[in-house]
Design a protein around this motif. Structure first.
Motif, PDB file in Angstrom:
ATOM      1  N   GLN A 141       7.428   7.296   3.756  1.00 15.74           N
ATOM      2  CA  GLN A 141       6.129   7.351   4.689  1.00 15.74           C
ATOM      3  C   GLN A 141       5.920   6.110   4.827  1.00 15.74           C
ATOM      4  OE1 GLN A 141       3.627   8.635   1.075  1.00 15.74           O
ATOM      5  NE2 GLN A 141       3.913  10.889   1.772  1.00 15.74           N
ATOM      6  N   ALA A 142       6.261   4.831   4.436  1.00 14.41           N
ATOM      7  CA  ALA A 142       6.389   3.740   5.105  1.00 14.41           C
ATOM      8  C   ALA A 142       7.276   3.525   6.742  1.00 14.41           C
ATOM      9  CB  ALA A 142       6.741   2.735   4.341  1.00 14.41           C
ATOM     10  N   ILE A 143       7.788   4.321   6.413  1.00 19.57           N
ATOM     11  CA  ILE A 143       8.687   3.839   7.375  1.00 19.57           C
ATOM     12  C   ILE A 143       8.209   4.615   9.395  1.00 19.57           C
ATOM     13  CG2 ILE A 143      10.881   4.698   9.399  1.00 19.57           C
ATOM     14  CD1 ILE A 143      12.418   3.840   6.505  1.00 19.57           C
ATOM     15  N   LEU A 175       1.161  -1.304  -0.065  1.00 23.97           N
ATOM     16  CA  LEU A 175       0.291   0.221   0.230  1.00 23.97           C
ATOM     17  C   LEU A 175       0.957   1.350  -0.743  1.00 23.97           C
ATOM     18  CD1 LEU A 175      -1.889  -1.213   2.691  1.00 23.97           C
ATOM     19  CD2 LEU A 175      -2.523  -1.188   0.567  1.00 23.97           C
ATOM     20  N   PRO A 176       1.554   1.789  -0.802  1.00 20.03           N
ATOM     21  CA  PRO A 176       2.755   2.543  -1.275  1.00 20.03           C
ATOM     22  C   PRO A 176       1.606   4.125  -1.027  1.00 20.03           C
ATOM     23  CG  PRO A 176       2.023   1.489  -3.108  1.00 20.03           C
ATOM     24  CD  PRO A 176       2.190   0.774  -2.252  1.00 20.03           C
ATOM     25  N   SER A 231       9.552   6.466  -4.885  1.00 17.75           N
ATOM     26  CA  SER A 231      10.460   5.809  -4.144  1.00 17.75           C
ATOM     27  C   SER A 231      10.279   5.987  -2.561  1.00 17.75           C
ATOM     28  CB  SER A 231      11.461   4.243  -5.231  1.00 17.75           C
ATOM     29  OG  SER A 231      11.917   4.145  -4.509  1.00 17.75           O
ATOM     30  N   ASN A 232      11.270   6.996  -2.636  1.00 18.41           N
ATOM     31  CA  ASN A 232      12.291   7.072  -1.597  1.00 18.41           C
ATOM     32  C   ASN A 232      10.697   8.148  -0.550  1.00 18.41           C
ATOM     33  OD1 ASN A 232      14.853   6.586  -2.472  1.00 18.41           O
ATOM     34  ND2 ASN A 232      15.032   9.431  -3.149  1.00 18.41           N
TER      35      ASN A 232
END
Length: 587
Positions: free
Chosen positions: A357-359, A345-346, A351-352
């Motif tokens: 955001q994922a972290i 679910l990006p 990418s960066n």
């Protein structure tokens, strides 16, 4: 009333584990009197809970179809970390008259009534309501077709029912991927699992389900072979739904966890070979699908083996296992949420930025889980940190656990903390898997359904088909209905019949399966979620010793995997022949 299987395993359960089971509100037990006796001739201590019959009688257990014994979900034997512990044991006493009457009463109940511990009339009422809803709701769907001739409306109605049938069987079989280990370990009761999964599966199907599908599902068939043959293509799409649904129903009846994707692939292959010739099939795509039979369970088993061994090594052998478990939980949540947010679910296409955001999401999730665990288990954590010496029964035993020998297993307060922490973790992972499953696998039912409706309504202009919201919701309803009526069958296989599960083992299996599926999706490897989870459960069993995995159950499951694609293809050929004959009279 209780089989020798349950008696023997329950006699090997330790007193501390019994205390844990007695004090956990989310666990449930077979209906029988349980009394605990020490090796010493004295009464139990004041702080030791004796399980009373009125407590245990309120919970249900499941009798599998064609099975000679009953498998209680989250029975006391599920929590035995050490086989052959010769300390204190359970002696099971039951009132013979009550047992006989209860056994006769249970024998008369249908499977759904037994599974949820409800009356047969209530189970029948639920089934009738679901059937009536399935027959009536399509008349209120916009996808039924406005302004079409009566025969096309009737065909649309029949197509919608075929889509419901496929979705119903997905719910009856595939939802065990998310909830089977949670029920088997006792983290959730069967009723809690069905309600939770029902809400999340429907939400996932409606909110996360793909709105665009391809006419030739899964890239198995050559689209140009069937150009200009709308009637034949319509019959093939209907046959794929009917064929895959039929095989899933057979597998669910016997409790076999099979891949719904492989069912659809098999039906498409059968239809394409017979009515389009060998050139209509992408054989390389088919080879990738069949390779997942080997890749998926092996990767799942290897990953869960390592995860469970890490839990045994770094949590169970710690000086304070409870504190170690509480510290490990946020780390696992951080890794899981970060991986899911980045891969599945990006939040951004850059990418960066997506990684950052994922972290952030992972850190927030870890903080929330840490607060929850310390809020719910804080009193036990404080007790475990106390410098006061604990009684001998609260200390740990050293035992042989495979190649990691002489590692202590927690007991008493430590055991309650460890199981409490991993119980929360397992429920969280099961909830996410249910939501993700609803969004992903609903396409197996509504993809062919949407394409068939587009053919009837004259909207099939290309390979991509837009799926309306009412069709997405219809697929979600079908999944929930199947889960409610038949889901307990495959849940029993995943949760109890492969190997005995506890919260730590169940979490290891779910975490490993989710990790493998996410990594494989990112790398483009052919992976089956069902096969991966089954392999992960087996891997946890192997980590405890080869004898901990029931070979007969594994043999049946693997055989059902091998038969899935040929069975789907055979049913598809038969159904397509029937449908083409019927359509020749109608159209």
């Amino acid at each position: 009333m209780t089989s020798s299987y349950n008696l023997s395993s329950m006699r090997n359960t330790t007193k501390s584990e019994a205390m844990l089971v007695a004090q956990k509100s989310y666990l449930f037990y077979p209906r029988q009197r349980l009394c605990v006796f020490s090796n010493e001739t004295q009464f139990p201590k004041k702080d030791f809970l004796v399980l009373k019959p009125q407590i245990s009688s309120t919970f249900s257990f499941l009798r599998l179809k064609n099975s000679s014994f009953r498998h209680p979900f989250a029975a006391l034997s599920s929590f035995a970390e050490a086989d052959g512990d010769k300390g204190e044991n359970f002696e099971v006493k039951s009132d013979q008259e009550h047992a006989n009457s209860s056994s006769e009463e249970d024998d008369e109940l249908p499977g759904m009534a037994q599974a949820f511990h409800i009356s047969s009339s209530t189970a029948s009422a639920i089934s009738i309501c679901i059937a009536l809803a399935a027959l009536i709701l399509p008349f209120f769907m916009k996808s039924l077709g406005q302004g079409l001739a009566l025969k096309y409306k009737m065909l649309s109605y029949a197509t919608i029912l075929f889509g419901f049938y496929m979705a119903w069987n997905i719910g009856a079989n595939d939802v065990a991927n998310a909830m089977g280990t949670s029920v088997g370990s006792g983290a959730l009761s069967l009723r809690q699992a069905v309600i939770t999964a029902g809400i999340l599966e429907f939400a996932g199907a409606l909110l996360m389900g793909t709105h665009v599908t391809n006419t030739m599902q899964k890239g198995i068939l050559m689209a140009n072979v069937f150009q200009g043959k709308d009637t034949l293509l319509f019959a093939g799409l209907l046959s794929s739904l009917a064929a895959a649904g039929t095989w899933l129903q057979v597998a669910s009846y016997y409790g076999w966890p099979v891949s719904t994707t492989h069912c659809i692939v098999g039906s498409m292959v059968g239809f394409g070979l017979v009515y389009g010739g060998p050139g209509a099939v992408f054989w390389s795509s088919l080879a990738r699908v069949t390779s997942s039979w080997v890749i998926s369970p092996l990767l799942g088993a290897a990953m869960s083996f390592l995860v469970y061994k890490c839990i045994r090594r770094f949590v169970y052998s710690a000086r304070n296992p409870g504190q170690a478990a509480a510290a490990a939980a946020p780390i696992a949540v951080f890794l899981g949420v970060t991986g899911i947010s980045f891969v599945a679910l990006p939040l951004s296409k850059i990418s960066n930025l997506a990684l950052g955001q994922a972290i952030t999401c992972g850190a927030i999730g870890a903080f929330v889980v840490d607060r929850i665990i310390r809020g719910q288990l804080g009193h036990l954590l404080a007790k475990s940190s106390s410098k006061e010496p604990e009684p001998e029964s609260e200390t740990t035993d050293t035992k042989n656990i495979g190649f990691l020998s002489d590692i202590a297993g927690p007991k008493g307060t430590q055991l309650k903390i460890v199981y409490g922490v991993f119980g929360y973790m397992q429920v969280l992972s099961a909830c996410f898997m249910s939501f993700a499953h609803g969004g992903n696998d609903v396409s197996n039912a509504i993809g062919p359904l949407a394409a068939a409706l587009s053919i009837l309504q004259g909207g099939l202009s290309g390979a991509d088909i837009v799926i309306p919201n009412d069709v997405l919701a219809w697929g979600g309803f079908g999944i929930v209905a199947g889960l409610t009526m038949w889901g307990y069958r495959v849940i029993a296989t995943i949760g109890k019949k492969i190997t005995e599960l506890t919260p730590t083992r169940g979490f290891a299996a779910e975490f490993a399966a989710a990790s493998v599926v996410l990594c494989a999706s990112k790398l483009g490897l052919p992976i089956s979620g069902t096969h991966t989870l089954v392999g992960a459960v087996m891997g946890v069993g192997f980590a405890r010793g080869l004898n901990s995995v029931r070979a007969e159950t594994v043999k049946e499951i693997v055989t059902s995997w091998l038969v899935t694609i040929p069975a789907g293809a055979t049913f598809a050929v038969i159904y397509t022949w029937i449908f083409t004959k019927l359509l020749s009279y109608i159209l």
